[in-house]
Design a protein around this motif. Structure first.
Motif, mmCIF file in Angstrom:
data_model
loop_
_atom_site.group_PDB
_atom_site.id
_atom_site.type_symbol
_atom_site.label_atom_id
_atom_site.label_comp_id
_atom_site.label_asym_id
_atom_site.label_seq_id
_atom_site.Cartn_x
_atom_site.Cartn_y
_atom_site.Cartn_z
ATOM 1 N N CYS A 49 -48.894 -27.818 -31.864
ATOM 2 C CA CYS A 49 -49.226 -28.190 -30.478
ATOM 3 C C CYS A 49 -50.348 -27.340 -29.890
ATOM 4 O O CYS A 49 -50.984 -27.735 -28.918
ATOM 5 N N GLY A 50 -50.587 -26.149 -30.451
ATOM 6 C CA GLY A 50 -51.645 -25.285 -29.941
ATOM 7 C C GLY A 50 -51.439 -24.973 -28.468
ATOM 8 O O GLY A 50 -50.360 -24.545 -28.037
ATOM 9 N N THR A 51 -52.468 -25.264 -27.666
ATOM 10 C CA THR A 51 -52.416 -24.968 -26.231
ATOM 11 C C THR A 51 -51.829 -26.136 -25.423
ATOM 12 O O THR A 51 -52.046 -26.222 -24.212
ATOM 13 N N GLY A 52 -51.181 -27.050 -26.122
ATOM 14 C CA GLY A 52 -50.485 -28.139 -25.432
ATOM 15 C C GLY A 52 -51.384 -29.299 -25.023
ATOM 16 O O GLY A 52 -51.021 -30.090 -24.148
ATOM 17 N N MET A 77 -51.579 -19.320 -28.667
ATOM 18 C CA MET A 77 -51.925 -20.698 -28.296
ATOM 19 C C MET A 77 -50.836 -21.263 -27.381
ATOM 20 O O MET A 77 -51.140 -21.853 -26.331
ATOM 21 N N MET A 78 -49.581 -21.051 -27.749
ATOM 22 C CA MET A 78 -48.493 -21.638 -26.952
ATOM 23 C C MET A 78 -48.394 -21.004 -25.570
ATOM 24 O O MET A 78 -48.004 -21.672 -24.609
ATOM 25 N N ALA A 79 -48.773 -19.731 -25.463
ATOM 26 C CA ALA A 79 -48.716 -19.066 -24.146
ATOM 27 C C ALA A 79 -49.629 -19.787 -23.153
ATOM 28 O O ALA A 79 -49.278 -19.987 -21.985
ATOM 29 N N ILE A 80 -50.801 -20.228 -23.634
ATOM 30 C CA ILE A 80 -51.735 -20.962 -22.764
ATOM 31 C C ILE A 80 -51.103 -22.300 -22.365
ATOM 32 O O ILE A 80 -51.153 -22.716 -21.208
ATOM 33 N N GLY A 81 -50.513 -22.975 -23.351
ATOM 34 C CA GLY A 81 -49.867 -24.268 -23.084
ATOM 35 C C GLY A 81 -48.726 -24.136 -22.091
ATOM 36 O O GLY A 81 -48.599 -24.939 -21.165
ATOM 37 N N LYS A 82 -47.925 -23.096 -22.286
ATOM 38 C CA LYS A 82 -46.769 -22.898 -21.389
ATOM 39 C C LYS A 82 -47.245 -22.703 -19.956
ATOM 40 O O LYS A 82 -46.665 -23.239 -19.011
ATOM 41 N N GLY A 89 -45.548 -28.171 -13.424
ATOM 42 C CA GLY A 89 -44.103 -28.418 -13.321
ATOM 43 C C GLY A 89 -43.586 -29.330 -14.423
ATOM 44 O O GLY A 89 -42.654 -30.104 -14.202
ATOM 45 N N LEU A 90 -44.181 -29.259 -15.594
ATOM 46 C CA LEU A 90 -43.751 -30.126 -16.702
ATOM 47 C C LEU A 90 -42.794 -29.374 -17.613
ATOM 48 O O LEU A 90 -43.116 -28.279 -18.084
ATOM 49 N N ASP A 91 -41.659 -29.984 -17.863
ATOM 50 C CA ASP A 91 -40.609 -29.326 -18.637
ATOM 51 C C ASP A 91 -40.736 -29.718 -20.117
ATOM 52 O O ASP A 91 -40.205 -30.731 -20.555
ATOM 53 N N ILE A 92 -41.456 -28.884 -20.863
ATOM 54 C CA ILE A 92 -41.671 -29.129 -22.300
ATOM 55 C C ILE A 92 -40.822 -28.127 -23.073
ATOM 56 O O ILE A 92 -40.662 -26.983 -22.648
ATOM 57 N N GLU A 93 -40.240 -28.573 -24.207
ATOM 58 C CA GLU A 93 -39.474 -27.635 -25.049
ATOM 59 C C GLU A 93 -40.432 -27.013 -26.053
ATOM 60 O O GLU A 93 -40.947 -27.701 -26.939
ATOM 61 N N TRP A 94 -40.693 -25.720 -25.895
ATOM 62 C CA TRP A 94 -41.636 -25.027 -26.789
ATOM 63 C C TRP A 94 -40.864 -24.358 -27.912
ATOM 64 O O TRP A 94 -39.855 -23.699 -27.664
ATOM 65 N N LEU A 95 -41.353 -24.503 -29.122
ATOM 66 C CA LEU A 95 -40.649 -23.902 -30.258
ATOM 67 C C LEU A 95 -41.654 -23.236 -31.194
ATOM 68 O O LEU A 95 -42.554 -23.904 -31.735
ATOM 69 N N GLU A 96 -41.526 -21.913 -31.340
ATOM 70 C CA GLU A 96 -42.401 -21.198 -32.279
ATOM 71 C C GLU A 96 -41.790 -21.360 -33.664
ATOM 72 O O GLU A 96 -40.725 -20.791 -33.950
ATOM 73 N N TRP A 97 -42.433 -22.136 -34.508
ATOM 74 C CA TRP A 97 -41.817 -22.519 -35.790
ATOM 75 C C TRP A 97 -42.914 -22.980 -36.754
ATOM 76 O O TRP A 97 -43.964 -23.463 -36.321
ATOM 77 N N ASP A 98 -42.615 -22.860 -38.023
ATOM 78 C CA ASP A 98 -43.533 -23.347 -39.066
ATOM 79 C C ASP A 98 -43.325 -24.854 -39.246
ATOM 80 O O ASP A 98 -42.226 -25.282 -39.621
#
Ligand SMILES: C[S@@+](CC[C@H](N)C(=O)[O-])C[C@H]1O[C@@H](n2cnc3c(N)ncnc32)[C@H](O)[C@@H]1O
Length: 275
Positions: A49-52, A77-82, A89-98
């Protein structure tokens, strides 16, 4: 244990994260939404997902009754997306995973097993074994669910293909694995081999003009590119001379009219369906 690709990618993309959204990637990600049209109430899994850039508009599209699970190995990358998702106000489930190990994520209850749509934008060619990844991802779809992904065409950034070829011969690992992309059938065939039905396959134009180089500048280009992060290993004392002569030979062989090596900028795109 994370795949070797995941370890390398984490390093590269953590470092690139703050500048990543200034590239052409937002445009390509927006097209993913146009091409797939996620509907309210649907469940989307955005891999790499990178930066979402895909996850965020996907969440807007599926609304509060749908879900988006966004998976990546790069914390940066995910920190920017979060942050961007939080601002909206978008509720996305972020998962740091391979993303090459998604069956374990399913078994551990971290993700669903009935996605309507799986997206993987500009990341399939980072994987060692894209077919085995696609086979896994198919298991996470509900019947009728779809996967969309891409691969740059074999003529896009020809220097990258050449470095990969040399890397294989000299045992130097490259972050990108594109050598399996031979023509417009390669990506489609992966989907078929993974047991997915092809809903649509096409060639999409890229977002920056294709490069043109004079073949007789190959040596100087090698010197320039080996000064950059991706190709640094080819500039190491122990391999430099051999790598340079291999590069020059292959670059010369790639020249067309007027001694010019032309790159295009385009993607093979496929949407496949689980029947
Ligand atoms: C070119 S970016 C694409 C990001 C996003 N899909 C987009 O279109 O902007 C590639 C992403 O793939 C992620 N990645 C690479 N290998 C991965 C793996 N094995 N598992 C999860 N993420 C991975 C990188 O961390 C990076 O964020």
């Amino acid at each position: 244990m994370p795949s070797s690709n995941a370890v390398t990618s984490k390093k590269i993309y953590d470092a690139r994260s703050t500048k990543y959204n200034e590239t052409w990637h937002p445009e390509h990600a927006a097209n993913y939404i146009l091409w797939t049209q996620p509907k309210p109430g649907q469940h989307v899994l955005d891999l790499a997902c990178g930066t979402g850039l895909v996850s965020i508009p996907a969440k807007r599209a599926v609304g509060s009754t749908g879900t988006v699970t966004a998976v990546d190995v790069s914390t940066g990358m995910m920190a920017i997306g979060k942050e961007s998702a939080k601002e909206e106000g978008l509720d996305i489930e972020w998962l740091e995973w391979d993303m090459t190990d998604m069956i374990s994520a399913k078994e551990q209850g971290k993700i669903r097993g009935d996605y309507d749509l799986i997206t993987c934008a500009t990341a399939l060619v980072l994987l060692d074994d894209p077919l085995s990844a696609l086979k896994q991802w198919k298991e996470l779809l509900k019947p009728g669910g779809r996967i969309i992904t891409d691969a740059p065409t074999e003529k896009t950034t020809p220097e990258g293909m050449i470095f990969e070829e040399i890397g294989e011969e000299l045992g130097i690992e490259q972050p990108s694995r594109r050598l399996w992309v031979k023509d417009d059938k390669s990506l489609k065939q992966l989907f078929i081999d993974a047991g997915l039905e092809i809903e649509r396959s096409w060639k999409a134009p890229g977002y920056v003009p294709g490069e043109e180089y004079q073949a007789d500048e190959a040596g100087e280009l090698f010197d320039k590119w080996t000064g950059q992060y991706f190709c640094k290993a080819f500039g190491e004392e122990s391999v430099r001379e051999k790598a340079r002569s291999m590069f020059v030979e292959k670059f010369e062989a790639a020249k067309g009219a007027g001694g010019v090596v032309r790159g295009e900028d385009a993607f093979y795109m496929v949407i496949g369906m689980k029947v």
